[in-house]
Scaffold this motif. Sequence first.
Motif, short mmCIF file in Angstrom:
data_model
loop_
_atom_site.label_atom_id
_atom_site.label_comp_id
_atom_site.label_asym_id
_atom_site.label_seq_id
_atom_site.Cartn_x
_atom_site.Cartn_y
_atom_site.Cartn_z
N UNK A 133 0.83 -1.20 0.00
CA UNK A 133 0.00 0.00 0.00
C UNK A 133 0.86 1.25 0.00
N UNK A 134 1.97 1.20 0.75
CA UNK A 134 2.89 2.35 0.78
C UNK A 134 3.49 2.59 -0.59
N UNK A 135 3.87 1.51 -1.26
CA UNK A 135 4.41 1.64 -2.61
C UNK A 135 3.38 2.22 -3.56
N UNK A 136 2.12 1.73 -3.45
CA UNK A 136 1.06 2.25 -4.30
C UNK A 136 0.80 3.72 -4.03
N UNK A 137 0.80 4.10 -2.73
CA UNK A 137 0.58 5.50 -2.38
C UNK A 137 1.70 6.37 -2.94
N UNK A 138 2.94 5.86 -2.83
CA UNK A 138 4.09 6.62 -3.34
C UNK A 138 4.00 6.80 -4.84
N UNK A 139 3.65 5.70 -5.53
CA UNK A 139 3.51 5.78 -6.99
C UNK A 139 2.40 6.74 -7.38
N UNK A 140 1.28 6.69 -6.60
CA UNK A 140 0.15 7.58 -6.89
C UNK A 140 0.55 9.05 -6.69
N UNK A 141 1.29 9.32 -5.60
CA UNK A 141 1.74 10.69 -5.35
C UNK A 141 2.70 11.16 -6.43
N UNK A 142 3.60 10.27 -6.84
CA UNK A 142 4.55 10.64 -7.90
C UNK A 142 3.82 10.90 -9.21
N UNK A 143 2.80 10.05 -9.49
CA UNK A 143 2.02 10.24 -10.73
C UNK A 143 1.27 11.56 -10.69
N UNK A 144 0.65 11.86 -9.52
CA UNK A 144 -0.09 13.12 -9.37
C UNK A 144 0.84 14.32 -9.52
N UNK A 145 2.03 14.22 -8.90
CA UNK A 145 3.01 15.31 -9.00
C UNK A 145 3.46 15.49 -10.43
N UNK A 146 3.67 14.37 -11.14
CA UNK A 146 4.09 14.44 -12.53
C UNK A 146 3.02 15.11 -13.38
N UNK A 147 1.76 14.72 -13.17
CA UNK A 147 0.67 15.34 -13.92
C UNK A 147 0.58 16.83 -13.62
N UNK A 148 0.78 17.19 -12.34
CA UNK A 148 0.72 18.59 -11.96
C UNK A 148 1.87 19.38 -12.62
N UNK A 149 3.05 18.76 -12.64
CA UNK A 149 4.19 19.42 -13.28
C UNK A 149 3.95 19.61 -14.77
N UNK A 150 3.41 18.58 -15.41
CA UNK A 150 3.13 18.68 -16.85
C UNK A 150 2.10 19.76 -17.12
N UNK A 151 1.06 19.80 -16.28
CA UNK A 151 0.01 20.81 -16.46
C UNK A 151 0.56 22.21 -16.28
N UNK A 152 1.41 22.40 -15.25
CA UNK A 152 2.00 23.71 -15.01
C UNK A 152 2.92 24.12 -16.16
N UNK A 153 3.70 23.15 -16.64
CA UNK A 153 4.59 23.45 -17.77
C UNK A 153 3.78 23.81 -19.01
#
Length: 282
Positions: free
Chosen positions: A101-121
């Motif tokens: 679950x921790x790994x999934x949460x980490x992956x989800x946070x990284x994915x969300x951060x990546x999407x946010x970075x892409x959107x901001x860019x």
Amino acid sequence: MAKKKREEAAKGSPAWMATFSDLMNLLLCFFVLLFSMSTVDAEKFQMVVASLQSTFSVLPAGGSSIGEGELINSGISQLKDFSIYFEQLSEEETDDTDVTQTEQDTQSEESTQTERDIKEAYQEESLKESEEMAEEITEQTERYGIQNEVEVEFNAQYVLLTLNGALLFDSGKSEIRQDAYPLVDKIGAILSNYGSNIIEIEGHTDNVPISNSKYENNNVLSMYRALSVADYIRNITDLDSSLLKSSGRGEYVPIADNATPEGRARNRRVEVKIYNSYNSDH
């Protein structure tokens, strides 16, 4: 007559002890199986079977004990060790679940951060392009000498050109005034530089009800005014007509206070939106 020697007693544990041990083994196996089937899933059940096979003499692997307890076939019960054993199994499974679950949460946070970075860019690049377009258009309005008749603004989606309605139309009419043709000609020349971009022309009015039999209300008037400008630009340029849109917004998007004459004059306007390449998908 010689007396017969008394038969010697059999060495080892009494016969009843073997029978009792077998009975205890069978009962223990029975209750362990009941316990495992009622509290664990199929995977744990297989683990229990494997454990029993390697633990008890009633199964093929022999009579080693669980933990450091005594052998079950010695006649001493180890039920208390089984509770510890299953608790350990449960804890191991819980730890594995927590890690997953921790790994999934980490992956989800990284994915969300990546999407946010892409959107901001994406927003930054889109805004940068609009700003460059606005600078180009401002220079062109100055070159054509219409900088005082056209307001130039921009956002991350488009560059906005605002034309005063009083310069284009007579009161209550949608036909472009003849003395406004040179202004619209120059606007058309500017728009010709953005032939691959979506261009939207909007008509706006103040909130004073129209008293004209030709137009039902301000919505209709604003729509016809936008259409007049769009059709004129289509006629004087080679712009793709499918990328040139027009719409009437009536009195519903004011940019000034309709309570004053000056505010109403500002609200009577035509807006030309030139969408940047990021927002011109077609």
